[in-house]
Design an enzyme around this catalytic site. Structure first.
Site, PDB file in Angstrom:
ATOM      1  N   PRO A  10      -3.493  -5.066 -12.898  1.00  7.57           N
ATOM      2  CA  PRO A  10      -2.884  -6.371 -13.158  1.00  7.57           C
ATOM      3  C   PRO A  10      -3.086  -7.384 -12.035  1.00  7.57           C
ATOM      4  CG  PRO A  10      -1.218  -4.716 -12.684  1.00  7.57           C
ATOM      5  CD  PRO A  10      -2.508  -3.978 -12.866  1.00  7.57           C
ATOM      6  N   ASN A  11      -3.337  -8.599 -12.477  1.00 10.20           N
ATOM      7  CA  ASN A  11      -3.451  -9.787 -11.622  1.00 10.20           C
ATOM      8  C   ASN A  11      -4.735  -9.871 -10.810  1.00 10.20           C
ATOM      9  OD1 ASN A  11      -0.866 -10.912 -12.365  1.00 10.20           O
ATOM     10  ND2 ASN A  11       0.047  -9.222 -11.226  1.00 10.20           N
ATOM     11  N   ARG A  18      -5.933 -17.419  -5.461  1.00 12.52           N
ATOM     12  CA  ARG A  18      -4.640 -17.491  -4.774  1.00 12.52           C
ATOM     13  C   ARG A  18      -4.631 -16.449  -3.658  1.00 12.52           C
ATOM     14  NH1 ARG A  18      -1.387 -19.005  -9.454  1.00 12.52           N
ATOM     15  NH2 ARG A  18      -2.330 -21.007  -9.979  1.00 12.52           N
ATOM     16  N   TYR A  23      -6.025 -11.394   0.122  1.00 13.45           N
ATOM     17  CA  TYR A  23      -7.008 -10.694  -0.713  1.00 13.45           C
ATOM     18  C   TYR A  23      -8.450 -11.188  -0.540  1.00 13.45           C
ATOM     19  CZ  TYR A  23      -2.828  -8.923  -2.980  1.00 13.45           C
ATOM     20  OH  TYR A  23      -1.628  -8.312  -3.218  1.00 13.45           O
ATOM     21  N   ASN A  74      -8.776   0.328  -8.726  1.00 13.67           N
ATOM     22  CA  ASN A  74      -7.767  -0.491  -8.052  1.00 13.67           C
ATOM     23  C   ASN A  74      -6.696  -0.760  -9.103  1.00 13.67           C
ATOM     24  OD1 ASN A  74      -6.109  -2.245  -6.748  1.00 13.67           O
ATOM     25  ND2 ASN A  74      -7.729  -3.613  -6.027  1.00 13.67           N
ATOM     26  N   ALA A  77      -0.569  -3.262  -8.727  1.00 16.58           N
ATOM     27  CA  ALA A  77       0.835  -2.867  -8.544  1.00 16.58           C
ATOM     28  C   ALA A  77       1.177  -1.576  -9.287  1.00 16.58           C
ATOM     29  CB  ALA A  77       1.749  -4.000  -8.997  1.00 16.58           C
ATOM     30  N   HIS A  80       1.850   1.775  -7.481  1.00 15.76           N
ATOM     31  CA  HIS A  80       3.134   2.136  -6.881  1.00 15.76           C
ATOM     32  C   HIS A  80       4.170   2.540  -7.915  1.00 15.76           C
ATOM     33  CE1 HIS A  80       1.025   0.123  -3.690  1.00 15.76           C
ATOM     34  NE2 HIS A  80       1.074  -1.050  -4.326  1.00 15.76           N
ATOM     35  N   ASP A  87      -0.769  10.695 -14.732  1.00 16.11           N
ATOM     36  CA  ASP A  87      -0.959  11.735 -15.747  1.00 16.11           C
ATOM     37  C   ASP A  87      -2.319  11.616 -16.424  1.00 16.11           C
ATOM     38  OD1 ASP A  87       1.545  12.717 -15.170  1.00 16.11           O
ATOM     39  OD2 ASP A  87       2.524  11.902 -16.955  1.00 16.11           O
ATOM     40  N   GLU A  98      -9.334   5.889  -5.254  1.00 16.13           N
ATOM     41  CA  GLU A  98      -8.382   4.764  -5.272  1.00 16.13           C
ATOM     42  C   GLU A  98      -8.828   3.747  -4.234  1.00 16.13           C
ATOM     43  OE1 GLU A  98      -4.290   5.996  -4.613  1.00 16.13           O
ATOM     44  OE2 GLU A  98      -3.757   3.988  -3.886  1.00 16.13           O
ATOM     45  N   HIS A 100      -8.136  -0.326  -2.526  1.00 23.20           N
ATOM     46  CA  HIS A 100      -7.318  -1.534  -2.381  1.00 23.20           C
ATOM     47  C   HIS A 100      -8.030  -2.519  -1.471  1.00 23.20           C
ATOM     48  CE1 HIS A 100      -3.971   0.297  -4.419  1.00 23.20           C
ATOM     49  NE2 HIS A 100      -4.176   1.383  -3.685  1.00 23.20           N
ATOM     50  N   LEU A 101      -7.917  -3.783  -1.815  1.00 19.82           N
ATOM     51  CA  LEU A 101      -8.465  -4.836  -0.968  1.00 19.82           C
ATOM     52  C   LEU A 101      -7.708  -4.913   0.349  1.00 19.82           C
ATOM     53  CD1 LEU A 101      -8.478  -7.233  -3.958  1.00 19.82           C
ATOM     54  CD2 LEU A 101     -10.560  -6.781  -2.655  1.00 19.82           C
ATOM     55  N   SER A 102      -6.392  -4.914   0.241  1.00 17.91           N
ATOM     56  CA  SER A 102      -5.543  -5.072   1.426  1.00 17.91           C
ATOM     57  C   SER A 102      -5.179  -3.705   1.997  1.00 17.91           C
ATOM     58  CB  SER A 102      -4.269  -5.841   1.051  1.00 17.91           C
ATOM     59  OG  SER A 102      -3.506  -5.107   0.105  1.00 17.91           O
ATOM     60  N   ARG A 107       1.705  -3.522   4.881  1.00 19.33           N
ATOM     61  CA  ARG A 107       2.454  -4.515   4.112  1.00 19.33           C
ATOM     62  C   ARG A 107       3.864  -3.995   3.805  1.00 19.33           C
ATOM     63  NH1 ARG A 107      -1.103  -6.579  -0.690  1.00 19.33           N
ATOM     64  NH2 ARG A 107       0.529  -8.176  -0.654  1.00 19.33           N
ATOM     65  N   ARG A 111       4.790  -0.879  -0.980  1.00 13.60           N
ATOM     66  CA  ARG A 111       3.352  -0.677  -1.221  1.00 13.60           C
ATOM     67  C   ARG A 111       2.822   0.561  -0.504  1.00 13.60           C
ATOM     68  NH1 ARG A 111       1.871  -5.586  -3.707  1.00 13.60           N
ATOM     69  NH2 ARG A 111       3.092  -7.318  -2.915  1.00 13.60           N
TER      70      ARG A 111
HETATM   71  O1  CA2 Z   1      -4.717  -4.635  -2.087  1.00 12.56           O
HETATM   72  C1  CA2 Z   1      -4.913  -4.371  -3.270  1.00 12.56           C
HETATM   73  O2  CA2 Z   1      -6.028  -4.255  -3.759  1.00 12.56           O
HETATM   74  C2  CA2 Z   1      -3.704  -4.224  -4.217  1.00 12.56           C
HETATM   75  O3  CA2 Z   1      -4.028  -3.205  -5.164  1.00 12.56           O
HETATM   76  C3  CA2 Z   1      -3.537  -5.559  -4.900  1.00 12.56           C
HETATM   77  C4  CA2 Z   1      -2.301  -5.603  -5.802  1.00 12.56           C
HETATM   78  C5  CA2 Z   1      -1.053  -5.138  -5.062  1.00 12.56           C
HETATM   79  O4  CA2 Z   1       0.045  -5.073  -5.948  1.00 12.56           O
HETATM   80  C6  CA2 Z   1      -1.252  -3.767  -4.423  1.00 12.56           C
HETATM   81  O5  CA2 Z   1      -0.095  -3.426  -3.713  1.00 12.56           O
HETATM   82  C7  CA2 Z   1      -2.443  -3.791  -3.478  1.00 12.56           C
HETATM   83  C8  CA2 Z   1      -2.057  -7.024  -6.293  1.00 12.56           C
HETATM   84  C9  CA2 Z   1      -3.201  -7.630  -7.024  1.00 12.56           C
HETATM   85  C10 CA2 Z   1      -2.877  -9.054  -7.285  1.00 12.56           C
HETATM   86  O6  CA2 Z   1      -3.994  -9.819  -6.921  1.00 12.56           O
HETATM   87  C11 CA2 Z   1      -3.814 -11.152  -6.747  1.00 12.56           C
HETATM   88  C12 CA2 Z   1      -4.929 -11.846  -6.370  1.00 12.56           C
HETATM   89  C13 CA2 Z   1      -4.832 -13.195  -6.156  1.00 12.56           C
HETATM   90  C14 CA2 Z   1      -3.627 -13.844  -6.309  1.00 12.56           C
HETATM   91  C15 CA2 Z   1      -2.509 -13.130  -6.681  1.00 12.56           C
HETATM   92  C16 CA2 Z   1      -2.613 -11.779  -6.908  1.00 12.56           C
END
Ligand code: CA2
Length: 153
Positions: A10-11, A18, A23, A74, A77, A80, A87, A98, A100-102, A107, A111
């Site tokens: 998601p997202n 943003r 990110y 990836n 959210a 978590h 499963d 797995e 993650h960008l960040s 954080r 997370r």
């Molecule tokens: O660091 C990552 O790749 C995450 O999977 C990104 C998720 C976050 O919930 C994880 O804890 C770590 C969030 C992705 C949302 O991406 C956005 C990108 C631009 C603007 C807003 C959200």
């Protein structure tokens, strides 16, 4: 031919628009283009998908696992929160890296816990868009190691 499915939660469709400080500036299309170039160079079939819906991701993990494809995931959210994704990985025998960008560990504490990490081959976090290429390479070497062997039970 080895297949690797890169699945995004998601997202992540908002990437590049943003929160660039968290990110980075690469869009998901940029990341896909880099992965396609790498996959073509390595002779790997690449599937790339993003969904905001947990059930769609569960289905995608199952399909990849049952087809014997590797997965770079990836889960956003859902990393978590999602017992269903965990499963799906365990139940389909999918070999998952797995990503993650960040650096999720630098954080908020919510997370720090991944429900899927225990059923993944490993975790790569904190390298921005490069996390995906590192995850692809790790997944590909795992797939090459087991090439010819049946999927994990
Ligand atoms: O660091 C990552 O790749 C995450 O999977 C990104 C998720 C976050 O919930 C994880 O804890 C770590 C969030 C992705 C949302 O991406 C956005 C990108 C631009 C603007 C807003 C959200």
């Amino acid at each position: 031919m080895i297949a690797i499915h890169v699945l995004n939660g998601p997202n992540l469709n908002l990437l590049g628009r943003r929160e660039p400080d968290v990110y980075g500036r690469a869009t998901l299309a940029d990341i896909e283009a880099d992965l396609r170039a790498r996959a073509e160079a390595e002779g790997v079939a690449l599937v790339f998908l993003q969904s905001n819906e947990e059930g769609a991701l569960v289905t995608a993990v199952q399909e990849a696992g049952l087809a014997g494809a590797g997965v770079v995931l990836n889960a956003g959210a859902y990393t978590h929160t999602s017992i269903a994704l965990r499963d799906a990985i365990a139940g389909s025998g999918a070999r998952v890296v797995e990503v993650h960008l960040s650096n999720v560990h630098a954080r908020e504490s919510f997370r720090h816990r991944s429900l899927i990490a225990p059923v993944c081959l490993g975790v790569i976090a904190g390298f921005g868009a490069e996390s995906y290429l590192l995850g692809f390479d790790a997944c590909l070497s795992a797939m090459r190691r087991v090439a010819g062997a049946p999927a994990r039970q």
